[in-house]
Design a protein around this motif. Structure first.
Motif, short mmCIF file in Angstrom:
data_model
loop_
_atom_site.label_atom_id
_atom_site.label_comp_id
_atom_site.label_asym_id
_atom_site.label_seq_id
_atom_site.Cartn_x
_atom_site.Cartn_y
_atom_site.Cartn_z
N ALA A 34 0.80 -1.22 0.00
CA ALA A 34 0.00 0.00 0.00
C ALA A 34 0.83 1.27 0.00
N HIS A 35 0.14 2.38 -0.25
CA HIS A 35 0.70 3.71 -0.11
C HIS A 35 0.15 4.23 1.20
N LEU A 36 1.00 4.36 2.19
CA LEU A 36 0.51 4.67 3.52
C LEU A 36 1.02 6.01 4.03
N ARG A 90 8.53 -0.84 -8.55
CA ARG A 90 8.73 0.57 -8.88
C ARG A 90 7.72 1.04 -9.93
N HIS A 91 7.00 2.09 -9.60
CA HIS A 91 5.99 2.64 -10.51
C HIS A 91 5.76 4.10 -10.15
N HIS A 92 4.95 4.78 -10.97
CA HIS A 92 4.67 6.20 -10.74
C HIS A 92 3.18 6.43 -11.02
N HIS A 93 2.74 7.65 -10.77
CA HIS A 93 1.32 7.95 -11.00
C HIS A 93 1.12 9.18 -11.86
N LEU A 94 0.16 9.09 -12.77
CA LEU A 94 -0.27 10.25 -13.55
C LEU A 94 -1.66 10.60 -13.02
N ASP A 128 12.04 7.96 -7.44
CA ASP A 128 11.58 6.71 -6.86
C ASP A 128 10.12 6.41 -7.18
N HIS A 129 9.32 7.44 -7.00
CA HIS A 129 7.88 7.23 -7.07
C HIS A 129 7.27 8.61 -7.26
N LEU A 130 6.91 8.93 -8.50
CA LEU A 130 6.46 10.27 -8.80
C LEU A 130 4.95 10.34 -8.94
ZN LIG Z 1 2.34 4.43 -6.23
#
Ligand SMILES: [Zn+2]
Ligand SMILES: [Zn+2]
Length: 140
Positions: A34-36, A90-94, A128-130
């Motif tokens: 999760a993103h916590l 490893r991933h990012h968000h738009l 790392d995680h944008l």
């Molecule tokens: Zn994420």
């Protein structure tokens, strides 16, 4: 091997000491990958380990330690607040500013950018995680 075990092994291989406090914070981050926020982590700890209360300061300190070791990233996700997540996947968000849609972006998109920045500035940038904001396909 569970994700938790693999992380603990990698930390021990680096010669890091994994205390009970550190272990339970890592365990909370392993939950559903999760993103916590720090509040989410505290809620999990209070529920799972009521006999082992940690102060916010301790949780922040442990997260900082994991960040320094590049095991965890920290991202300002706007209304969600500051979130922490493991760097295993490893991933990012738009994120669309118009409708709020959220698209997961592969890390491939940033491989060249890291190299370019390194070539031009001799700087190893940590992406790392944008969370990148703009407009989604539908809204355009
Ligand atoms: Zn994420
Ligand atoms: Zn949109």
């Amino acid at each position: 091997m569970t994700e938790l075990d693999s992380i603990l092994d990698r930390l021990k291989a680096k010669g890091e000491r994994v205390t009970i406090q550190r272990r339970i914070v890592i365990e909370s981050l392993c939950k559903d990958n999760a993103h916590l926020t720090v509040n989410d982590i505290q809620r999990y700890l209070q529920h799972e380990f009521p006999e082992q209360p940690l102060s916010d300061t301790t949780v922040y300190r442990i997260l900082q330690w994991l960040k320094d070791l590049e095991f965890v990233s920290q991202t300002d996700m706007g209304t969600m607040g500051t979130v922490y997540q493991l760097l295993q996947h490893r991933h990012h968000h738009l994120i669309c500013l118009t409708c709020g849609a959220e698209i997961e972006m592969d890390d491939d998109c940033l491989v060249e950018l890291r190299q370019l920045i390194h070539d031009k500035y001799g700087f190893k940038v940590r992406l790392d995680h944008l969370a990148l904001y703009g407009q989604c396909h539908d809204c355009l």
